[in-house]
Scaffold this motif. Sequence first.
Motif, mmCIF file in Angstrom:
data_model
loop_
_atom_site.group_PDB
_atom_site.id
_atom_site.type_symbol
_atom_site.label_atom_id
_atom_site.label_comp_id
_atom_site.label_asym_id
_atom_site.label_seq_id
_atom_site.Cartn_x
_atom_site.Cartn_y
_atom_site.Cartn_z
ATOM 1 N N TRP A 41 47.553 38.924 41.030
ATOM 2 C CA TRP A 41 46.966 40.252 40.902
ATOM 3 C C TRP A 41 45.675 40.448 41.677
ATOM 4 O O TRP A 41 45.284 41.582 41.939
ATOM 5 C CB TRP A 41 46.718 40.576 39.424
ATOM 6 C CG TRP A 41 47.989 40.750 38.654
ATOM 7 C CD1 TRP A 41 48.476 39.967 37.651
ATOM 8 C CD2 TRP A 41 48.970 41.775 38.841
ATOM 9 N NE1 TRP A 41 49.680 40.418 37.205
ATOM 10 C CE2 TRP A 41 50.006 41.535 37.913
ATOM 11 C CE3 TRP A 41 49.069 42.865 39.702
ATOM 12 C CZ2 TRP A 41 51.126 42.355 37.832
ATOM 13 C CZ3 TRP A 41 50.181 43.684 39.614
ATOM 14 C CH2 TRP A 41 51.191 43.419 38.691
ATOM 15 N N VAL A 42 44.994 39.371 42.039
ATOM 16 C CA VAL A 42 43.725 39.518 42.766
ATOM 17 C C VAL A 42 43.952 40.301 44.067
ATOM 18 O O VAL A 42 44.851 40.003 44.847
ATOM 19 C CB VAL A 42 43.108 38.138 43.066
ATOM 20 C CG1 VAL A 42 41.954 38.273 44.059
ATOM 21 C CG2 VAL A 42 42.605 37.490 41.781
ATOM 22 N N GLY A 43 43.149 41.338 44.242
ATOM 23 C CA GLY A 43 43.242 42.171 45.435
ATOM 24 C C GLY A 43 44.231 43.312 45.321
ATOM 25 O O GLY A 43 44.275 44.179 46.202
ATOM 26 N N LYS A 44 45.039 43.351 44.247
ATOM 27 C CA LYS A 44 46.033 44.401 44.063
ATOM 28 C C LYS A 44 45.430 45.582 43.301
ATOM 29 O O LYS A 44 44.467 45.433 42.536
ATOM 30 C CB LYS A 44 47.241 43.855 43.295
ATOM 31 C CG LYS A 44 47.901 42.640 43.936
ATOM 32 C CD LYS A 44 48.605 43.007 45.226
ATOM 33 C CE LYS A 44 49.220 41.774 45.895
ATOM 34 N NZ LYS A 44 50.195 41.067 45.067
ATOM 35 N N VAL A 45 46.024 46.758 43.506
ATOM 36 C CA VAL A 45 45.578 47.971 42.814
ATOM 37 C C VAL A 45 46.427 48.168 41.560
ATOM 38 O O VAL A 45 47.663 48.124 41.609
ATOM 39 C CB VAL A 45 45.698 49.214 43.714
ATOM 40 C CG1 VAL A 45 45.330 50.487 42.945
ATOM 41 C CG2 VAL A 45 44.815 49.069 44.954
ATOM 42 N N VAL A 89 36.927 45.506 32.638
ATOM 43 C CA VAL A 89 35.837 44.803 33.325
ATOM 44 C C VAL A 89 36.279 43.404 33.746
ATOM 45 O O VAL A 89 35.976 42.949 34.852
ATOM 46 C CB VAL A 89 34.574 44.745 32.437
ATOM 47 C CG1 VAL A 89 33.527 43.811 33.038
ATOM 48 C CG2 VAL A 89 33.988 46.141 32.255
ATOM 49 N N LEU A 90 37.017 42.712 32.879
ATOM 50 C CA LEU A 90 37.504 41.380 33.232
ATOM 51 C C LEU A 90 38.418 41.455 34.452
ATOM 52 O O LEU A 90 38.276 40.663 35.393
ATOM 53 C CB LEU A 90 38.252 40.760 32.053
ATOM 54 C CG LEU A 90 38.950 39.414 32.334
ATOM 55 C CD1 LEU A 90 37.958 38.363 32.811
ATOM 56 C CD2 LEU A 90 39.701 38.923 31.108
ATOM 57 N N LEU A 91 39.346 42.397 34.450
ATOM 58 C CA LEU A 91 40.256 42.543 35.591
ATOM 59 C C LEU A 91 39.476 42.780 36.875
ATOM 60 O O LEU A 91 39.757 42.181 37.916
ATOM 61 C CB LEU A 91 41.230 43.693 35.341
ATOM 62 C CG LEU A 91 42.202 43.551 34.165
ATOM 63 C CD1 LEU A 91 43.056 44.805 34.030
ATOM 64 C CD2 LEU A 91 43.079 42.332 34.315
ATOM 65 N N SER A 92 38.489 43.662 36.804
ATOM 66 C CA SER A 92 37.693 43.977 37.981
ATOM 67 C C SER A 92 36.866 42.770 38.440
ATOM 68 O O SER A 92 36.740 42.515 39.640
ATOM 69 C CB SER A 92 36.773 45.168 37.677
ATOM 70 O OG SER A 92 35.949 45.467 38.776
ATOM 71 N N THR A 93 36.329 42.036 37.472
ATOM 72 C CA THR A 93 35.460 40.898 37.792
ATOM 73 C C THR A 93 36.203 39.824 38.570
ATOM 74 O O THR A 93 35.630 39.176 39.461
ATOM 75 C CB THR A 93 34.877 40.294 36.496
ATOM 76 O OG1 THR A 93 34.100 41.296 35.828
ATOM 77 C CG2 THR A 93 33.988 39.101 36.795
ATOM 78 N N ILE A 94 37.493 39.618 38.280
ATOM 79 C CA ILE A 94 38.236 38.564 38.985
ATOM 80 C C ILE A 94 38.871 39.076 40.280
ATOM 81 O O ILE A 94 39.599 38.347 40.945
ATOM 82 C CB ILE A 94 39.306 37.925 38.082
ATOM 83 C CG1 ILE A 94 40.415 38.930 37.746
ATOM 84 C CG2 ILE A 94 38.690 37.341 36.837
ATOM 85 C CD1 ILE A 94 41.597 38.288 37.032
ATOM 86 N N GLY A 95 38.605 40.361 40.610
ATOM 87 C CA GLY A 95 39.033 40.853 41.912
ATOM 88 C C GLY A 95 40.235 41.777 41.908
ATOM 89 O O GLY A 95 40.772 42.104 42.968
ATOM 90 N N ILE A 96 40.671 42.235 40.724
ATOM 91 C CA ILE A 96 41.756 43.218 40.640
ATOM 92 C C ILE A 96 41.147 44.609 40.769
ATOM 93 O O ILE A 96 40.120 44.913 40.156
ATOM 94 C CB ILE A 96 42.528 43.074 39.318
ATOM 95 C CG1 ILE A 96 43.154 41.683 39.236
ATOM 96 C CG2 ILE A 96 43.602 44.152 39.190
ATOM 97 C CD1 ILE A 96 43.746 41.348 37.887
ATOM 98 N N LYS A 97 41.770 45.464 41.565
ATOM 99 C CA LYS A 97 41.227 46.794 41.836
ATOM 100 C C LYS A 97 41.804 47.786 40.812
ATOM 101 O O LYS A 97 42.935 48.261 40.966
ATOM 102 C CB LYS A 97 41.554 47.222 43.262
ATOM 103 C CG LYS A 97 40.966 46.273 44.316
ATOM 104 C CD LYS A 97 41.313 46.716 45.716
ATOM 105 C CE LYS A 97 40.777 45.729 46.745
ATOM 106 N NZ LYS A 97 39.317 45.587 46.716
ATOM 107 N N VAL A 98 41.026 48.057 39.765
ATOM 108 C CA VAL A 98 41.497 48.877 38.653
ATOM 109 C C VAL A 98 41.006 50.309 38.795
ATOM 110 O O VAL A 98 39.820 50.556 39.058
ATOM 111 C CB VAL A 98 41.014 48.312 37.302
ATOM 112 C CG1 VAL A 98 41.649 49.090 36.152
ATOM 113 C CG2 VAL A 98 41.343 46.834 37.186
#
Length: 298
Positions: free
Chosen positions: A32-36, A60-69
């Motif tokens: 998921w990292v880098g995915k929208v 916030v957790l999703l965003s922190t690890i690099g997922i574009k939410v």
Amino acid sequence: MSEADINDVDPRLENTKWSDVLVQALPYFRHWVGKVVVVKYGGNAMLNEDLKACVMEDIVLLSTIGIKVVLVHGGGPEINHMLERVGKESRFVNGLRYTDAETMEIVQMVLTGKLNKEIVGLLLQKGGKAVGLSGVDDGLLRAKKIDKDGQDLGFVGEVTEVNPEIIRSLLEKNFIPVVSTVAMGESGDYNRYNINADTAAAKIAIALEAEKFVQLTNVPGVLKDVNDPHSLLQRIHLSDVDKLIKDGTIAGGMIPKIECCMLARNGGVPRTHIIDGRVPHSLLIEMFSDRGIGTMIY
């Protein structure tokens, strides 16, 4: 359990349990990292303070690890409450809110002025970077006035165009865009329109070429028997939707939610889900475990 019993517990067991959870989640982190991911936020998860905190922590957790939410929100109960405060009766036509000029002012005030900024504030409190938007900002959402079965609904619109550049710009800078669904009219139409948040979220997901579209709802997902929460249909193929609507398995308020999933899926979004926002951290369960949660339309 007594203090002596606690002291007798082997801490390595707990450590092993937690390490197993993290190891199992690792492949999902990588995927998921880098995915929208576009999340439609509403229902009880928006009204209950504990659930609200869980959703904000998940985002916030999703965003922190690099997922574009991208978080898209509605606000029907809050709009109803404000209309009651000013002594104006809520009126619905075929399930859609009749929105005259005065109601439209209140819708815009509640969605863009109150709820949107409250959500942004909560995300900031949880350590996230968030920016509030409405569909009016940079012409993000354009809409045309709709009639429902020939009945005038006032300033209720359907999205005709999504211009996602402002969202893309924010995602590139690691912000969490929080979108309220008030839209501008099409070229030459200077009105504002009240937009169905589920549909708007689906169309935003398509425009962003999102990898996943998730609707947080007040039910476990699609149930074979509405009285049996254990009868959850975890996966529904697009080709089976019409049959399930005809036999009554998909009925009532679930139909438009399924239609939004179909809209997103047919628009190129690979994964679309309806999950139970009443379950704490349901978003993390869906994203980072093989058990998943809710119903996936594939």
